[in-house]
Design an enzyme around this catalytic site. Structure first.
Site, mmCIF file in Angstrom:
data_model
loop_
_atom_site.group_PDB
_atom_site.id
_atom_site.type_symbol
_atom_site.label_atom_id
_atom_site.label_comp_id
_atom_site.label_asym_id
_atom_site.label_seq_id
_atom_site.Cartn_x
_atom_site.Cartn_y
_atom_site.Cartn_z
ATOM 1 N N LEU A 1 -5.674 1.986 0.494
ATOM 2 C CA LEU A 1 -5.660 1.113 -0.682
ATOM 3 C C LEU A 1 -5.748 -0.347 -0.251
ATOM 4 O O LEU A 1 -6.439 -1.147 -0.885
ATOM 5 C CB LEU A 1 -4.405 1.352 -1.511
ATOM 6 C CG LEU A 1 -4.123 2.801 -1.923
ATOM 7 C CD1 LEU A 1 -2.942 2.861 -2.874
ATOM 8 C CD2 LEU A 1 -5.354 3.456 -2.533
ATOM 9 N N ASP A 2 -5.044 -0.695 0.808
ATOM 10 C CA ASP A 2 -5.117 -2.057 1.344
ATOM 11 C C ASP A 2 -6.536 -2.416 1.760
ATOM 12 O O ASP A 2 -7.094 -3.440 1.337
ATOM 13 C CB ASP A 2 -4.202 -2.179 2.563
ATOM 14 C CG ASP A 2 -2.868 -2.839 2.244
ATOM 15 O OD1 ASP A 2 -2.800 -3.604 1.263
ATOM 16 O OD2 ASP A 2 -1.911 -2.597 2.976
ATOM 17 N N HIS A 3 -7.113 -1.610 2.615
ATOM 18 C CA HIS A 3 -8.427 -1.961 3.176
ATOM 19 C C HIS A 3 -9.518 -1.926 2.111
ATOM 20 O O HIS A 3 -10.375 -2.819 2.065
ATOM 21 C CB HIS A 3 -8.757 -1.038 4.345
ATOM 22 C CG HIS A 3 -8.004 -1.352 5.587
ATOM 23 N ND1 HIS A 3 -8.430 -2.288 6.513
ATOM 24 C CD2 HIS A 3 -6.825 -0.879 6.064
ATOM 25 C CE1 HIS A 3 -7.546 -2.370 7.497
ATOM 26 N NE2 HIS A 3 -6.569 -1.523 7.244
ATOM 27 N N ASP B 1 0.820 -1.211 0.000
ATOM 28 C CA ASP B 1 0.000 0.000 0.000
ATOM 29 C C ASP B 1 0.856 1.265 0.000
ATOM 30 O O ASP B 1 0.664 2.173 -0.821
ATOM 31 C CB ASP B 1 -0.926 -0.022 1.223
ATOM 32 C CG ASP B 1 -1.813 1.205 1.359
ATOM 33 O OD1 ASP B 1 -1.274 2.322 1.451
ATOM 34 O OD2 ASP B 1 -3.043 1.048 1.402
#
Length: 469
Positions: free
Chosen positions: A363-365, A329
């Site tokens: 971005l990860d979540h 991310d």
């Protein structure tokens, strides 16, 4: 052009996944929630609502009551920082960063970001720089490099580095153009199989679905955690020889069992094949080609288990010159213009801006919830249409989607909420790491409230078998 409302963004995701009808979801609350110029709360609300509405639709089609997902934008935005809101035995338990990770200026004035949380990545960066493992030594060594040159040299060495670009620079880059040409969520039929009926009605919406979770860090594990919150049997598979970011396991391991297999050995591969032959979902988030190299490419899995849903996460997408590049991310934020855009929005000179990170691993979540939604949409479609399916999401593609939601002004003065302020949003219980206090899941269903039936445990704590066995 007017910016899309969270509801409009949700409906676009629903239709883009090939699902018909009204989305059974209600979104409440207002943005902004976190100090960012990007619409993180709107993004969080849309992706959490999409996944939760798909859960509701699966339960309804299994014979359960019709219900609407209920999503509060503040709660959803806070779940994008779920790894921050943890206590173990009453003590803070934030995820730790390696001592040399972070942003540095290079000799040409461009910044680069190093991701060195895995020991082999740290060792490789120090070997490439030829310096000691201190921030001072790394900073001095990077002043002898141009930013783009070091990014390329690191990529060729299999390391995790990104040079900071503006959004305009990313849009002009071949990888930025490849990412922009694809939707954030891609669902593709990859094999023939008769329709797979949804399981008979059970107490929990996803009870009876089996998910193999071969992921680590945040995005992929968030997908598995989300499915587990609604009753799926999620078996996380890791290996003792692979590095992992264990600080994240108390958060992302909730609701899962955890087994260890060594895919370098035929015994490990044979066990995984046996598990995959009885799985509904094969979720993987390793570097593109890594799992396929052991015989578990989507086409291999579709031949082994017709009707399987393969769910895959990558950093920069499967297309373009960076299609196989490693990333996280923080690196994708840096490379694709988010760090530069945030700095400029906060008042920095565009020509001299130092990187400013988003207030969470957005971005990860967001990718994790998009993966969960795509997986559920594919399960709904295989029940109607048949087939085996491939669901793909990339961090860079999610970033492109977040950009399309627009920007907000005046949010930088907002504080990041402290854990003491979260009250009823927190839950407490035992875990394999100590007494755990953590954030509840934000995707609420009134008739079948989500919860994690199993506590998080250390890697490899269970046998490599399905719970019902």
């Amino acid at each position: 052009m007017a910016e899309p409302t969270p509801r409009a963004s949700l409906e676009a995701l629903w239709q883009g996944a090939g699902l018909a009808g009204a989305v059974p979801a209600r979104l409440g609350g207002e943005e902004p929630v976190l100090p960012s110029s990007f619409r993180i709360a709107a993004a969080a609300g849309a992706v959490v609502a999409a996944a939760t509405a798909a859960v509701a639709e699966i339960h309804r089609r299994r014979g359960g009551p019709a219900q609407q997902a209920e999503i509060d934008l503040r709660h959803a935005a806070l779940e994008f920082s779920s790894e921050r809101y943890l206590r173990l035995d009453g003590a803070p338990a934030p995820a730790r960063w390696d001592s040399i990770a972070g942003a540095y200026g290079c000799g040409d004035g461009r910044f680069v970001r190093l991701h060195t949380n895995f020991p082999h990545h740290r060792a490789g960066v120090l070997r490439l720089l030829g310096c000691e493992g201190t921030r001072e030594a790394v900073g001095a060594a990077l002043r002898d490099w141009e930013g783009f040159a070091f990014e390329q040299a690191a990529a060729e060495a299999g390391l995790c580095v990104a040079a900071m670009r503006s959004q305009a620079e990313w849009d002009a880059h071949p990888q930025g153009q490849a990412v922009a040409a694809l939707p954030a969520l891609r669902i593709e039929r990859i094999g023939e199989a008769p329709p797979t009926p949804l399981p008979p009605l059970a107490a929990r919406p996803l009870q009876g679905f089996r998910v193999l979770d071969l992921t680590r860090v945040i995005a992929g594990p968030v997908c598995g955690r989300t499915l587990a919150a609604h009753g799926a049997d999620v078996l996380h598979v890791s290996a003792a020889h692979l590095p992992s970011f264990d600080d994240l396991l108390p958060d992302t391991g909730r609701g899962k069992r955890s087994a260890a297999l060594d895919l370098r050995e035929e015994a490990g591969r044979a066990t995984l094949r046996r598990l995959a032959a009885e799985a509904d979902v094969f979720l993987q988030g390793y570097r593109p080609g890594a799992i396929a190299g052991h015989g578990f490419a989507p086409q291999d899995l579709a031949a082994l288990r017709p009707g399987i849903v393969c769910t895959s996460l990558s950093a920069y997408g499967e297309a373009g010159p960076w299609g196989g590049r490693r990333g996280f991310d923080s690196l994708v934020q840096t490379a694709s213009g988010f760090n530069h855009a945030e700095a400029v929005a906060a008042g920095a000179d565009p020509a001299e801006a130092a990187p400013r990170v988003l207030p969470c691993q957005a971005l990860d979540h967001a990718s994790g919830f998009l993966l969960a939604f795509g997986t559920l949409a594919a399960l709904l479609r295989r029940a109607e249409e048949g087939g085996s399916w491939l669901v793909r999401v990339s961090l860079a593609g999610t970033g492109q989607w977040l950009r399309r939601l627009g920007r907000v002004e005046g949010a930088f003065g907002l504080p990041v909420p402290e854990m003491a302020e979260l009250g009823a949003l927190l839950e407490e219980g035992p875990s394999g790491f100590g007494r755990l206090t953590a954030l509840r899941h934000s995707g609420h269903l009134p008739a079948t409230p989500p919860y994690w039936a199993l506590p998080p445990v250390p890697l490899g704590a269970h046998a490599a078998e399905w719970a019902s066995e």
